[in-house]
Structures are given as C-alpha cells and as structure tokens.
Design a protein around this motif. Structure first.
Motif, mmCIF file in Angstrom:
data_model
loop_
_atom_site.group_PDB
_atom_site.id
_atom_site.type_symbol
_atom_site.label_atom_id
_atom_site.label_comp_id
_atom_site.label_asym_id
_atom_site.label_seq_id
_atom_site.Cartn_x
_atom_site.Cartn_y
_atom_site.Cartn_z
ATOM 1 N N GLU A 125 14.170 -2.293 4.807
ATOM 2 C CA GLU A 125 14.215 -3.565 4.081
ATOM 3 C C GLU A 125 13.018 -3.716 3.150
ATOM 4 O O GLU A 125 13.107 -4.374 2.111
ATOM 5 C CB GLU A 125 14.240 -4.732 5.069
ATOM 6 N N LEU A 126 11.907 -3.083 3.538
ATOM 7 C CA LEU A 126 10.691 -3.145 2.725
ATOM 8 C C LEU A 126 10.627 -2.015 1.708
ATOM 9 O O LEU A 126 9.623 -1.856 1.014
ATOM 10 C CB LEU A 126 9.464 -3.098 3.642
ATOM 11 N N GLY A 127 11.706 -1.221 1.650
ATOM 12 C CA GLY A 127 11.814 -0.210 0.607
ATOM 13 C C GLY A 127 11.305 1.167 0.965
ATOM 14 O O GLY A 127 11.057 1.983 0.066
ATOM 15 N N HIS A 128 11.173 1.471 2.261
ATOM 16 C CA HIS A 128 10.615 2.762 2.669
ATOM 17 C C HIS A 128 11.429 3.334 3.829
ATOM 18 O O HIS A 128 12.131 2.614 4.519
ATOM 19 C CB HIS A 128 9.159 2.606 3.113
ATOM 20 N N ILE A 171 0.850 -1.184 0.000
ATOM 21 C CA ILE A 171 0.000 0.000 0.000
ATOM 22 C C ILE A 171 0.891 1.241 0.000
ATOM 23 O O ILE A 171 1.823 1.346 0.801
ATOM 24 C CB ILE A 171 -0.933 0.016 1.232
ATOM 25 N N SER A 172 0.620 2.194 -0.878
ATOM 26 C CA SER A 172 1.455 3.386 -0.958
ATOM 27 C C SER A 172 1.197 4.301 0.236
ATOM 28 O O SER A 172 0.055 4.474 0.672
ATOM 29 C CB SER A 172 1.194 4.135 -2.264
ATOM 30 N N PHE A 173 2.253 4.884 0.783
ATOM 31 C CA PHE A 173 2.126 5.762 1.942
ATOM 32 C C PHE A 173 3.339 6.661 2.032
ATOM 33 O O PHE A 173 4.367 6.429 1.385
ATOM 34 C CB PHE A 173 2.000 4.942 3.241
ATOM 35 N N ARG A 174 3.205 7.681 2.857
ATOM 36 C CA ARG A 174 4.353 8.487 3.278
ATOM 37 C C ARG A 174 4.316 8.573 4.800
ATOM 38 O O ARG A 174 3.232 8.665 5.404
ATOM 39 C CB ARG A 174 4.328 9.868 2.643
ATOM 40 N N LEU A 175 5.481 8.547 5.400
ATOM 41 C CA LEU A 175 5.634 8.616 6.854
ATOM 42 C C LEU A 175 6.454 9.846 7.172
ATOM 43 O O LEU A 175 7.628 9.926 6.809
ATOM 44 C CB LEU A 175 6.327 7.343 7.365
ATOM 45 N N ILE A 176 5.833 10.837 7.824
ATOM 46 C CA ILE A 176 6.534 12.082 8.113
ATOM 47 C C ILE A 176 6.694 12.265 9.624
ATOM 48 O O ILE A 176 5.926 11.740 10.419
ATOM 49 C CB ILE A 176 5.803 13.303 7.517
ATOM 50 N N GLU A 177 7.721 13.021 9.990
ATOM 51 C CA GLU A 177 8.018 13.301 11.392
ATOM 52 C C GLU A 177 8.573 14.723 11.478
ATOM 53 O O GLU A 177 9.519 15.069 10.757
ATOM 54 C CB GLU A 177 9.035 12.296 11.923
ATOM 55 N N LYS A 178 7.972 15.548 12.335
ATOM 56 C CA LYS A 178 8.404 16.944 12.399
ATOM 57 C C LYS A 178 9.776 17.107 13.045
ATOM 58 O O LYS A 178 10.468 18.094 12.764
ATOM 59 C CB LYS A 178 7.367 17.792 13.121
ATOM 60 N N MET A 179 10.194 16.170 13.905
ATOM 61 C CA MET A 179 11.538 16.257 14.484
ATOM 62 C C MET A 179 12.579 16.049 13.387
ATOM 63 O O MET A 179 12.330 15.371 12.391
ATOM 64 C CB MET A 179 11.730 15.221 15.587
ATOM 65 N N ASP A 180 13.758 16.632 13.594
ATOM 66 C CA ASP A 180 14.805 16.537 12.584
ATOM 67 C C ASP A 180 15.467 15.161 12.519
ATOM 68 O O ASP A 180 16.158 14.842 11.548
ATOM 69 C CB ASP A 180 15.882 17.598 12.841
#
Length: 504
Positions: A124-127, A30-39
């Motif tokens: 390992e899963l490409g993300h 499933i396509s997704f993006r994972l974002i995090e505001k910390m640097d």
C-alpha cells in the motif's frame, strides 16, 4: 560533489523485523530495498503471539484491526490427565484494559499471517520485498556501504548509505562484521509443527504430560486457520520424522490415544533452544535487528515482538539522520535496544525453566508495556522527576476531547511519523512550530480538553509542563516552561531544529 546512492538503506531479511523497518522507512519517504534470500515468504507459525505493546505499534503502522480480524485471543489451557480427565486454566493473566493501556491481552496470529499483512501494508505504501536475492558480501567506508547481491538475474553491486541485517540467527551481516554472538544452548531440543488433525477440540490449548520433558506435548489451535501447532521436547540427538506418519507416532506414544489423527503437515521444524545476544548492534554504517541481534527460546512469546520493536526504534532514527539530524542519534539504537533484549532473554529463559516444571504462567511481564528507556541519553528531564511518569517511559494513551467537542485518544494524536509536544496550561507561542512536530495544548485556551482527568491521571503534569513524545511512542523529554533551553537543545539533537528561512 554529493555521492549518488542506489538507496538510503538496504534491509537484508524480509521477516517481521525487516518488514517493520521497511514500513517505517516507506511511510517516511526514505528510499530502501528489502531483500530476502528465500524464494518466497516464510509459511510457518514459529511466532504467534502479538503482545499488547506490539499491538500498539501495529495500530500506529495501520494493521492492528486487520490482525484482530484474522487472529484471536489465546484459548484456555487444558491439561489432560492419564485417567482421561482434564482441568482447564487460563494461560495468561487477563488483567483489565484501562484508558492508559487499551490493549491488555496477547493476540494470537500465526507468523505467516502477520507477515502477510505486513507485506500487504508495505505494498500500500508502494514497496515490496525482493525474494530470491541474497547478500553475498559488503564493505563499508566513511560515506556508505558497497553491497554485493546475487539473484536469479545474476550478480549486482550497489551503494547504500546504511545496511541493516535483519537476516536471522545465522546472520550473514553479523558474520561479516565479526560481531560475537555469545550465550548458551539451553539443553532443550523441540519440535514445532503446523498440522491439520482430528480428534481434539479447538476450544483449548491441549497439553499432555506437563512437567515431563521426555513425554510432554501440546496442541494449540492456530487462530485464523484450521490448523493446530504441535510443540514438544525431543531428544538432543537423532533424526526426527516430521512427516504426518512420524508425528502421528509421536502423538500416540505421548498421549496414549489412538483417536488423534494427523491428516497433513503444513510446516515442521526440529530445533535446539538458544539464548544469545550480539555484542554490538552497530558497526559504523551497518546495524543488526531482530534475530540477527538476539535469539530467545519461544517461551513467553517475546522473539517476534522484540524484533518488531527493534525496527520501530531504528526506523525513525535512520529517517531523521537521512533528513539531516546529527549522526550521533544512531548511537542511541544500541544504547536503548540491547538492554531490552538482554532482559527479554532472561525472562524467556526463566519461563522455559517454569515450563520444564509444568507451572508456566504468563503475566504482565510478557506484555512489554513496561519496557522503556529511562537511562537513555534521549530521556532528559528538567527538573528531575521522582515517581510517576518519567522521560524514557512508554507514553500512555488517554481519552480526551478537542476544543471543538470531538472525542479523541492521545494515540490518535501520536499516530504517524511525527513528534508530538503536549503542553499543560502553557502559552502556545512559547515553542515555535517545527516540521514533523505537532503541538497540542491542554488548558482553558488550549486545543485539547481533559474533562475526565485521564490525561492528568496518566501523565501527572504540573502547570507549565511540556511533554515531548517521540515518533515511537516513548516520552522524549519533560521540561518546565522555565527551562525551554533544555527542550530547544533536545529538539536540535534529534533533527527538529528551527529552519532558517533566510528572512530577517
């Protein structure tokens, strides 16, 4: 014309909940993006206990062996007396492992190491997570969510099908949704610090002044590191010096010892304990998970575990709907997970009260093996069962044997993203194969043999029973061969209906 989305899911927050959800979606394609505001990644050990049920989940996700390799079991507790003597005791009820419950002890792994392994598995899963990228707003409509992000490269706007707020107790997602976060401040403020120190052995969790909330302090050797975690209550008001010198002064005052030296501080925090639960986990196409949905006092080691299990529940459901399952399946996320968090809040608060009295002991209730969804709309039985294993319960493990002679565990059969249908002395052809569902038959003509009776002991099947195990390791349905219509209806409900091949 079908709308084109930048991704199916945007996950806001790359802590344990966000990472678990990302792994779940990644292994399902499933396509997704994972974002995090910390640097960068969080480098503290606020959560360090991996409970037995979460160990089972991490086995399925492919990282349990790595966690065991870098972590360790909890040490005994050493209660120091004012005269310099001490007494040792077990902090947890050890119990015994069994065929049905292979993991029976909490595992200690500092949070930053756990999340590091989760990021490794995700790669390992490409993300990978996108650090330094902050959610600044969103709007949703019937078809998707328009999300606004800000990062080092500037602003970005994108369309996704769903948004998941795994962005912690001060969740921006929850705030924008206007979801109330009722609960209470528990009247306890505390410090937690990861430090290098000398003067204490690493064979015990050292505790001083148990039951005295003004002077209580503990030092837990953090498995997989050379550090100790210092914990202790502090006054409700006032600044606290969390430097090495400041902590050294607190330690000397509370232990009456001058031989415990703080050499360095890796991470430290002063915080007020809260117990809060979001009124809702979902508003249309936006969901809450982890600390964004519930915050607990740290007693009992429930927070990180409950967060990971939120993601484990939500992940397969989002994937199923993305692949064509009915949208109503997503309603079961809040239906199943919110009552669990409510119960965990009660348990953690009860354990905090025990800690104040100096008599806290963690038993089976913290292991999360007894959590289930028996009241869920995804837990039909036909006919209804009384006692024993029920629909909605955790699916037990059991050692069995393949027809070709190889020893195998039920957990091996369950591992992966598929459903598992177990038949007990049934006709194989009674259920047609489905994509994403594996069928195994126990019996004289089956592919699985229960020579030692472990499957019968754990599942108590009757001749002709079909037991459907969900992708997250819970019993979805138990039906008899005489009522296959219930099973067929259930399979369609979760997106496992028969595929129309176009052939007559």
């Amino acid at each position: 014309m079908t709308e084109k989305f930048a991704a199916d899911v945007l996950i806001c927050g790359a802590g344990a909940a966000g990472l678990a959800l990302a792994i779940e979606l990644a292994r399902r394609g499933i396509s997704f993006r994972l974002i995090e505001k910390m640097d960068g990644p969080f480098h503290g050990s606020r959560g360090k206990g991996i409970q037995p049920r979460t160990q089972e989940i991490f086995e399925d996700l492919g990282i349990l062996d790595r966690l065991v390799a870098i972590g360790g079991l909890y040490p005994s507790e050493r209660r120091h007396r004012e005269d310099g003597s001490y007494v040792d005791s077990d902090a947890t009820d050890h119990g015994v492992s069994s065929a049905a419950e292979p993991y029976h002890l909490p595992l200690m792994v500092p949070q930053f190491l756990t999340e590091g392994l989760m990021r490794e598995r995700l790669e390992e899963l490409g993300h990978r997570a996108e650090f330094g990228r902050e959610l600044i707003g969103f709007e949703q409509d019937a078809d998707g969510v328009t999300v606004r992000l800000m990062g080092e490269a500037g602003a970005e706007t994108l369309r996704v099908r769903w948004l998941v707020g795994a962005d912690g107790g001060r969740s921006v997602v929850r705030h924008v949704l206007g979801i109330d976060f009722p609960g209470k401040t528990l009247g306890v403020r505390a410090i937690v610090a990861d430090v290098i120190l000398t003067g204490l052995t690493r064979d015990a969790w050292h505790r001083f002044n148990e039951g005295n909330m003004a002077r209580q302090i503990s030092f837990c050797p953090l498995a997989g590191t050379g550090m100790f975690q210092i914990q202790g209550p502090i006054p409700l008001e006032g600044d606290i010096d969390l430097s090495a010198e400041g902590l050294k002064a607190i330690v000397a005052e509370r232990t009456n010892r001058d031989d415990i030296h703080i050499q360095s501080v890796s991470w430290a925090s002063a915080y007020s304990m809260n117990a809060r639960l979001a009124d809702r986990y979902r508003v249309d196409r936006v969901f809450l998970a982890g600390d964004a949905a519930h915050i607990h006092p740290p007693t009992g080691g429930q927070g990180l575990n409950t967060s990971v299990q939120d993601a484990y529940n939500l992940g397969w459901k989002l994937a199923a709907v993305a692949n064509g399952a009915p949208e109503a399946l997503l309603d079961t996320y809040e239906e199943e997970r919110r009552p669990v968090a409510a119960a965990m809040l009660g348990l953690a608060t009860k354990l905090l009260d025990a800690l104040k009295r100096g008599d806290m002991r963690r038993g089976r209730e913290v292991h999360q093996l007894d959590i289930g969804y028996p009241e869920s709309s995804l837990a039909p039985e036909q006919p209804s069962r009384v006692g024993g294993l029920l629909a909605g319960d955790r699916a037990p493990d059991a050692p069995v044997r393949g027809a070709a002679g190889r020893a195998v565990r039920l957990f091996d059969l369950f591992k992966g993203t598929h459903w598992t249908l177990l038949g007990y002395e049934v006709e194989r052809g009674a259920v047609r194969p489905r994509r994403d569902m594996h069928i195994h038959i126990f019996g004289p003509k089956g592919d699985m043999l229960d020579d030692e009776g472990h499957f019968r002991d754990a599942y108590a099947p009757a001749v002709g029973d079909w037991i459907l195990v969900r992708p997250d390791g819970y019993i979805g349905a138990i039906v008899t061969s005489g009522d296959m219509e219930t099973l067929e209806t259930y399979l369609a409900q979760v997106g496992l209906g028969l595929v129309d091949t176009g052939c007559n």
